[in-house]
Design a protein around this motif. Sequence first.
Motif, PDB file in Angstrom:
ATOM      1  N   LEU A 163       0.810  -1.214   0.000  1.00  0.00           N
ATOM      2  CA  LEU A 163       0.000   0.000   0.000  1.00  0.00           C
ATOM      3  C   LEU A 163       0.844   1.266   0.000  1.00  0.00           C
ATOM      4  O   LEU A 163       0.470   2.265  -0.612  1.00  0.00           O
ATOM      5  CB  LEU A 163      -0.942   0.024   1.210  1.00  0.00           C
ATOM      6  N   THR A 164       1.972   1.248   0.669  1.00  0.00           N
ATOM      7  CA  THR A 164       2.828   2.430   0.772  1.00  0.00           C
ATOM      8  C   THR A 164       3.770   2.581  -0.426  1.00  0.00           C
ATOM      9  O   THR A 164       4.530   3.536  -0.484  1.00  0.00           O
ATOM     10  CB  THR A 164       3.654   2.392   2.064  1.00  0.00           C
ATOM     11  N   GLU A 165       3.693   1.670  -1.393  1.00  0.00           N
ATOM     12  CA  GLU A 165       4.586   1.698  -2.554  1.00  0.00           C
ATOM     13  C   GLU A 165       3.926   2.298  -3.798  1.00  0.00           C
ATOM     14  O   GLU A 165       4.321   1.994  -4.920  1.00  0.00           O
ATOM     15  CB  GLU A 165       5.070   0.277  -2.865  1.00  0.00           C
TER      16      GLU A 165
ATOM     17  N   ARG B 211      -6.330  -1.709 -14.289  1.00  0.00           N
ATOM     18  CA  ARG B 211      -7.122  -1.384 -15.473  1.00  0.00           C
ATOM     19  C   ARG B 211      -6.697  -0.058 -16.114  1.00  0.00           C
ATOM     20  O   ARG B 211      -6.389  -0.008 -17.289  1.00  0.00           O
ATOM     21  CB  ARG B 211      -8.595  -1.324 -15.109  1.00  0.00           C
ATOM     22  N   CYS B 212      -6.683   1.030 -15.334  1.00  0.00           N
ATOM     23  CA  CYS B 212      -6.402   2.353 -15.921  1.00  0.00           C
ATOM     24  C   CYS B 212      -4.969   2.833 -15.658  1.00  0.00           C
ATOM     25  O   CYS B 212      -4.561   3.858 -16.189  1.00  0.00           O
ATOM     26  CB  CYS B 212      -7.399   3.390 -15.417  1.00  0.00           C
ATOM     27  N   HIS B 213      -4.231   2.105 -14.826  1.00  0.00           N
ATOM     28  CA  HIS B 213      -2.827   2.392 -14.519  1.00  0.00           C
ATOM     29  C   HIS B 213      -2.598   3.715 -13.788  1.00  0.00           C
ATOM     30  O   HIS B 213      -1.487   4.207 -13.760  1.00  0.00           O
ATOM     31  CB  HIS B 213      -1.961   2.303 -15.779  1.00  0.00           C
ATOM     32  N   GLN B 214      -3.662   4.284 -13.207  1.00  0.00           N
ATOM     33  CA  GLN B 214      -3.537   5.465 -12.348  1.00  0.00           C
ATOM     34  C   GLN B 214      -3.166   5.001 -10.939  1.00  0.00           C
ATOM     35  O   GLN B 214      -3.368   3.838 -10.584  1.00  0.00           O
ATOM     36  CB  GLN B 214      -4.863   6.234 -12.295  1.00  0.00           C
ATOM     37  N   SER B 215      -2.651   5.917 -10.141  1.00  0.00           N
ATOM     38  CA  SER B 215      -2.298   5.590  -8.760  1.00  0.00           C
ATOM     39  C   SER B 215      -3.545   5.247  -7.951  1.00  0.00           C
ATOM     40  O   SER B 215      -4.553   5.967  -8.021  1.00  0.00           O
ATOM     41  CB  SER B 215      -1.576   6.773  -8.110  1.00  0.00           C
ATOM     42  N   LEU B 216      -3.469   4.171  -7.182  1.00  0.00           N
ATOM     43  CA  LEU B 216      -4.575   3.816  -6.292  1.00  0.00           C
ATOM     44  C   LEU B 216      -4.598   4.709  -5.056  1.00  0.00           C
ATOM     45  O   LEU B 216      -5.582   4.756  -4.338  1.00  0.00           O
ATOM     46  CB  LEU B 216      -4.473   2.350  -5.861  1.00  0.00           C
ATOM     47  N   MET B 217      -3.501   5.418  -4.803  1.00  0.00           N
ATOM     48  CA  MET B 217      -3.384   6.304  -3.651  1.00  0.00           C
ATOM     49  C   MET B 217      -3.040   7.711  -4.127  1.00  0.00           C
ATOM     50  O   MET B 217      -1.875   8.111  -4.134  1.00  0.00           O
ATOM     51  CB  MET B 217      -2.291   5.794  -2.693  1.00  0.00           C
ATOM     52  N   PRO B 218      -4.045   8.495  -4.545  1.00  0.00           N
ATOM     53  CA  PRO B 218      -3.755   9.798  -5.140  1.00  0.00           C
ATOM     54  C   PRO B 218      -3.257  10.853  -4.146  1.00  0.00           C
ATOM     55  O   PRO B 218      -2.704  11.862  -4.561  1.00  0.00           O
ATOM     56  CB  PRO B 218      -5.087  10.214  -5.757  1.00  0.00           C
ATOM     57  N   GLY B 219      -3.473  10.637  -2.853  1.00  0.00           N
ATOM     58  CA  GLY B 219      -3.011  11.606  -1.872  1.00  0.00           C
ATOM     59  C   GLY B 219      -3.898  12.833  -1.751  1.00  0.00           C
ATOM     60  O   GLY B 219      -3.514  13.833  -1.161  1.00  0.00           O
TER      61      GLY B 219
ATOM     62  N   LEU C 240      -3.246  10.730   5.776  1.00  0.00           N
ATOM     63  CA  LEU C 240      -3.994   9.520   6.136  1.00  0.00           C
ATOM     64  C   LEU C 240      -3.906   8.402   5.098  1.00  0.00           C
ATOM     65  O   LEU C 240      -4.033   7.230   5.444  1.00  0.00           O
ATOM     66  CB  LEU C 240      -5.454   9.864   6.411  1.00  0.00           C
ATOM     67  N   GLU C 241      -3.749   8.757   3.822  1.00  0.00           N
ATOM     68  CA  GLU C 241      -3.575   7.702   2.832  1.00  0.00           C
ATOM     69  C   GLU C 241      -2.179   7.129   2.980  1.00  0.00           C
ATOM     70  O   GLU C 241      -1.259   7.858   3.333  1.00  0.00           O
ATOM     71  CB  GLU C 241      -3.781   8.248   1.410  1.00  0.00           C
TER      72      GLU C 241
END
Length: 143
Positions: free
Chosen positions: A19-21, A27-35, A82-83
Amino acid sequence: MHVVCPYCHTTNRVPPERLTESPECGRCHQSLMPGHPVELNAEQFDKHLSRSDLPLLVDFWAPWCGPCRTVAPAFESAAAELEPHIRLVKVNTEEEQILAARYGIRSIPTLALFAGGREVARQAGAMGAPDIVRWARSMQARA
């Protein structure tokens, strides 16, 4: 761990230790953790609530609300802290009145923390970023 993409809303499997990486959506190759907070409609909210293992911290707000506009930058700052352990989302109660009614939102801004698909804590009124972070972490520890 299941994480719903904040962009295409596809459910992804992510090992908790990754999660921290800065994991990306398959599918869309965007970040799962946008901040930053993610604006959701009712359908997207339901998907994030039911399919993601991440707790959701929801800012129920409206564009005409002065205190809501005051909280917005603090909520944005809190997201960066928090993310990836809590997903921060915004729900516009003017556009999503049925969703606001479902959760009995009577005053705005209202922050609600959801974990395991259910609401575990709620706080009405404006707060600064440090207070949002402190409150969310303490409520998450209780959940």
